[in-house]
Design an enzyme around this catalytic site. Structure first.
Site, PDB file in Angstrom:
ATOM      1  N   ASP A   1      11.299 -11.995 -26.846  1.00 43.57           N
ATOM      2  CA  ASP A   1      11.936 -13.139 -26.179  1.00 43.57           C
ATOM      3  C   ASP A   1      12.434 -14.186 -27.166  1.00 43.57           C
ATOM      4  OD1 ASP A   1      11.147 -11.937 -23.730  1.00 43.57           O
ATOM      5  OD2 ASP A   1       9.162 -12.823 -23.965  1.00 43.57           O
TER       6      ASP A   1
ATOM      7  N   LYS B   1      17.304 -12.406 -28.853  1.00 41.75           N
ATOM      8  CA  LYS B   1      18.070 -11.364 -29.560  1.00 41.75           C
ATOM      9  C   LYS B   1      19.386 -11.053 -28.858  1.00 41.75           C
ATOM     10  CE  LYS B   1      14.474  -8.665 -29.143  1.00 41.75           C
ATOM     11  NZ  LYS B   1      13.415  -9.609 -28.731  1.00 41.75           N
TER      12      LYS B   1
ATOM     13  N   GLN C   1      11.815  -6.167 -27.733  1.00 39.54           N
ATOM     14  CA  GLN C   1      10.479  -6.741 -27.967  1.00 39.54           C
ATOM     15  C   GLN C   1      10.448  -7.441 -29.337  1.00 39.54           C
ATOM     16  OE1 GLN C   1      10.383  -3.161 -26.688  1.00 39.54           O
ATOM     17  NE2 GLN C   1      10.771  -4.340 -24.856  1.00 39.54           N
TER      18      GLN C   1
HETATM   19  P1  IMP Z   1       4.879  -2.860 -22.125  1.00 37.29           P
HETATM   20  O1  IMP Z   1       5.933  -2.839 -23.185  1.00 37.29           O
HETATM   21  O2  IMP Z   1       5.448  -3.038 -20.749  1.00 37.29           O
HETATM   22  O3  IMP Z   1       3.949  -1.695 -22.239  1.00 37.29           O
HETATM   23  O4  IMP Z   1       3.971  -4.163 -22.357  1.00 37.29           O
HETATM   24  C1  IMP Z   1       3.122  -4.301 -23.479  1.00 37.29           C
HETATM   25  C2  IMP Z   1       3.108  -5.735 -23.980  1.00 37.29           C
HETATM   26  O5  IMP Z   1       4.370  -6.067 -24.506  1.00 37.29           O
HETATM   27  C3  IMP Z   1       2.841  -6.769 -22.890  1.00 37.29           C
HETATM   28  O6  IMP Z   1       2.144  -7.848 -23.461  1.00 37.29           O
HETATM   29  C4  IMP Z   1       4.226  -7.221 -22.482  1.00 37.29           C
HETATM   30  O7  IMP Z   1       4.234  -8.504 -21.901  1.00 37.29           O
HETATM   31  C5  IMP Z   1       4.913  -7.189 -23.831  1.00 37.29           C
HETATM   32  N1  IMP Z   1       6.369  -6.997 -23.731  1.00 37.29           N
HETATM   33  C6  IMP Z   1       7.009  -5.856 -23.456  1.00 37.29           C
HETATM   34  N2  IMP Z   1       8.327  -6.033 -23.456  1.00 37.29           N
HETATM   35  C7  IMP Z   1       8.532  -7.328 -23.762  1.00 37.29           C
HETATM   36  C8  IMP Z   1       9.710  -8.121 -23.959  1.00 37.29           C
HETATM   37  O8  IMP Z   1      10.852  -7.653 -23.867  1.00 37.29           O
HETATM   38  N3  IMP Z   1       9.493  -9.414 -24.285  1.00 37.29           N
HETATM   39  C9  IMP Z   1       8.257  -9.941 -24.451  1.00 37.29           C
HETATM   40  N4  IMP Z   1       7.133  -9.247 -24.281  1.00 37.29           N
HETATM   41  C10 IMP Z   1       7.271  -7.943 -23.948  1.00 37.29           C
END
Ligand code: IMP
Length: 440
Positions: A13, A16, A233
Site C-alpha cells: 500500500d 505503487k 504487496q
Molecule cells: P494474503 O496475501 O492474502 O495471503 O495475506 C497475507 C498478508 O499480506 C496479510 O497481512 C495481508 O493483509 C497482507 N497483504 C496482502 N496483500 C496486500 C496488499 O496488497 N497490501 C497490503 N497488505 C497486503
C-alpha cells in the site's frame, strides 16, 4: 533501461499503482510478477470538468490506462480467472481497449474455489486457537494456491485448454481438498462438475489473452523494448524476508521479478523502491513504529488508510528507517519514490525511527523473525513538521524547508537517492525534480 522494477519497500500500500501509471508512457510493457487479486493498485485521475475518478486494479497491471502499453500477467502470479474477467469488463466499460493489450502467462497458476474455502477455514481456526495466530489474509486464496504450486498439484492456465485433463486433475485435487474441508475444518465439500463447468467457461473468455509471456518479454527486450515490472504487496511481506508467518506467500522483492516473469537479472537496470512518508500495515504481525493513539488515528483519517482490496482499516505508524534500510539492502534500490508526503502537513513534529533497542542494546539490524521484531523498541529522531498544505506543489524548491529536510534526512540515512515525491492521489500531484534530495 531494459527492465525497471517498481517495488513496495514497506508492508504494501505504498502507492505503487500511481507510480507505475506515471512511468508507463516511458515503456512498452508493464508486467505483474507475483501475488494475485490480494493487491489493490489505485489510479486516480482528474477529468476535464475538474472531477476526479478512481480505479482500483487487482490483477491487470497499472499500465493498462496508457494506449500503446502492453500489459503482462506473468507466470509468478496466481490468477483468479473470475476476478480477472470482471476486471477486464470494468476496464472496457471505461472505453479502454484491453484486447491485444493484455497477455496472460500460460504457466500462471489458478486460484480455485477450494483455495478460498480452505484459507477461510484455516484463518477461522487460527483466530479461535488459544494463541490467536490468525495472519489476517485478504481472503483471496493466495496462500493455498501457492501451496499447491509448490506441492506440484496446482492447476495452471494451460490446463484449462483440455477439458478432460482439467476434469481429471480437478477430481484428484478435490478428493484431497474435500477431505480437508470436511474432516479437518468441518466445512462444506465442493462439487467437481460445477467447478469444471465454471472454469471451462473461463477458458473461452481468457483464451485470447493466453500466451508464453516469458518468450514475449524476451522478444520485446531483444527488439530494444522496455519493460516495467510492477511489484505487488511490499518487501516486508516477502515470504522469505518478511516477518514470517505474517507475510504473503510470494516474493514481492526484486528477485521475484526474474522468476515471476522469466527475465534475466542482467536485464534489470533500475530498481525503484516505493516508500510511504510514514508506515502502514494491514493484517496481523509485528509493526515496531505503530501508533495506537490519536496520531495514528489522524494518519489513518487524513491518509484514507483503508485497504483497497478488503476495506480494512490499516494500522498506521511513524516512518521506520531500520526497516527501509533492510529492504533497500535486499532489493538494491537504485532510487526511492516517497509517497503521501502531503499527509504529514499540519503535524508539529515528525518522528523517524533510525535504530531499535533490543535486549537493552541499540541495533540497526531489522530482525525479521516476529519473536524478535515484536520485542524491539524504536529509537526516534524528532524532526520539525510543517503546516502548509503541499498538495499543489510541483517543484521541490516550493516545498517548505521542513519537508525538504525530512526528505534529505531519509536520503542521507538510507544512502539512496530520492527520485520522485508524490503529494496527492491524482496523477498530476507529483514532484519529479528532486535531485537536490540526492543522498549525501
Ligand atoms: P494474503 O496475501 O492474502 O495471503 O495475506 C497475507 C498478508 O499480506 C496479510 O497481512 C495481508 O493483509 C497482507 N497483504 C496482502 N496483500 C496486500 C496488499 O496488497 N497490501 C497490503 N497488505 C497486503
Amino acid at each position: 533501461m531494459p527492465v525497471s522494477i517498481v517495488i513496495g519497500s514497506q508492508w504494501g500500500d505504498e502507492g505503487k499503482g500511481k507510480i507505475v501509471d506515471l512511468l508507463s508512457p516511458e515503456v512498452d510493457v508493464v508486467a505483474r510478477y507475483q501475488g494475485g487479486a490480494n493487491a489493490g493498485h489505485t489510479i486516480v485521475w482528474e477529468n476535464e470538468d475538474g472531477s476526479t475518478e478512481e480505479f482500483v486494479l487487482h490483477l491487470v497491471p497499472s499500465g493498462i490506462f496508457h494506449e500503446g502499453v502492453t500489459c503482462v500477467i506473468g507466470n509468478g502470479v496466481v490468477l483468479d480467472p473470475k476476478a480477472v474477467m470482471e476486471e477486464i469488463e470494468k476496464i472496457e466499460s471505461l472505453g479502454i481497449d484491453v484486447d491485444g493489450r493484455l497477455k496472460i502467462s500460460h504457466n500462471a497458476h489458478l486460484i480455485m474455489p477450494y483455495h478460498k474455502a480452505i484459507e477461510a477455514a484455516q484463518e477461522e481456526e487460527r483466530a479461535s486457537a488459544s494463541d490467536d495466530d490468525e495472519i489476517g489474509t485478504t481472503g483471496r486464496g493466495i496462500g493455498p494456491a501457492y501451496t499447491d504450486k509448490f506441492a506440484r498439484t496446482g492447476i495452471r492456465v494451460v490446463d484449462l485448454l483440455d477439458e478432460d485433463a482439467l476434469r481429471r486433475k480437478l477430481r484428484r485435487s478435490l478428493e484431497e481438498k474435500n477431505a480437508i474441508l470436511r474432516d479437518i475444518y468441518d466445512a462444506e465439500a465442493l462439487d467437481v462438475d460445477r467447478i469444471v463447468e465454471e472454469y471451462v467457461e473461463f477458458d473461452q473468455k481468457i483464451d485470447p489473452y493466453v500466451t508464453d509471456t516469458s518468450k514475449y518479454l524476451s522478444e520485446t527486450l531483444n527488439d530494444g523494448g522496455r519493460v516495467l515490472a510492477e511489484g505487488a504487496q511490499g518487501s516486508l511481506l516477502d515470504v522469505d524476508f518478511g516477518s514470517y508467518p505474517y507475510v504473503t506467500s510470494s516474493h514481492p522483492t526484486a528477485g521475484g521479478c526474474c522468476t515471476g516473469l522469466g527475465v534475466s537479472p542482467t536485464a534489470i537496470d533500475r530498481v525503484l523502491g516505493i516508500a510511504k512518508a510514514y508506515c502502514t500495515r494491514v493484517g496481523n504481525g509485528p509493526f515496531p513504529t505503530e501508533l495506537e493513539n490519536e496520531a495514528g488515528e489522524r494518519l489513518r483519517r487524513k491518509g484514507d488508510e483503508f485497504g483497497a482490496t478488503t476495506g480494512r482499516p490499516r494500522r498506521c505508524g511513524w516512518l521506520d528507517l531500520v526497516a527501509l534500510r533492510y529492504t533497500s539492502m535486499i532489493n538494491g534500490f537504485s532510487e526511492l519514490a516517497i509517497t503521501k508526503l502531503d499527509i504529514l502537513s499540519g503535524m508539529e513534529s515528525l518522528k523517524v525511527c533510525t535504530q531499535y533497542r533490543y535486549d537493552g542494546k541499540t541495533t540497526r539490524r531489522f530482525p525479521s523473525e516476529p519473536q524478535s521484531l515484536e520485542r524491539v523498541e524504536p529509537i526516534y529522531e524528532t524532526l520539525p513538521g510543517w503546516d502548509e498544505d503541499i498538495s499543489d506543489v510541483r517543484r521541490v524548491e516550493n516545498l517548505p524547508l521542513e519537508a525538504r529536510d525530512y526528505l534529505a534526512f531519509i536520503a542521507e540515512v538510507l544512502d539512496v537517492e530520492i527520485g520522485l515525491v508524490s503529494n496527492g492521489p491524482r496523477r498530476d500531484q507529483i514532484i519529479t525534480d528532486v535531485q537536490p534530495m540526492a543522498a549525501a
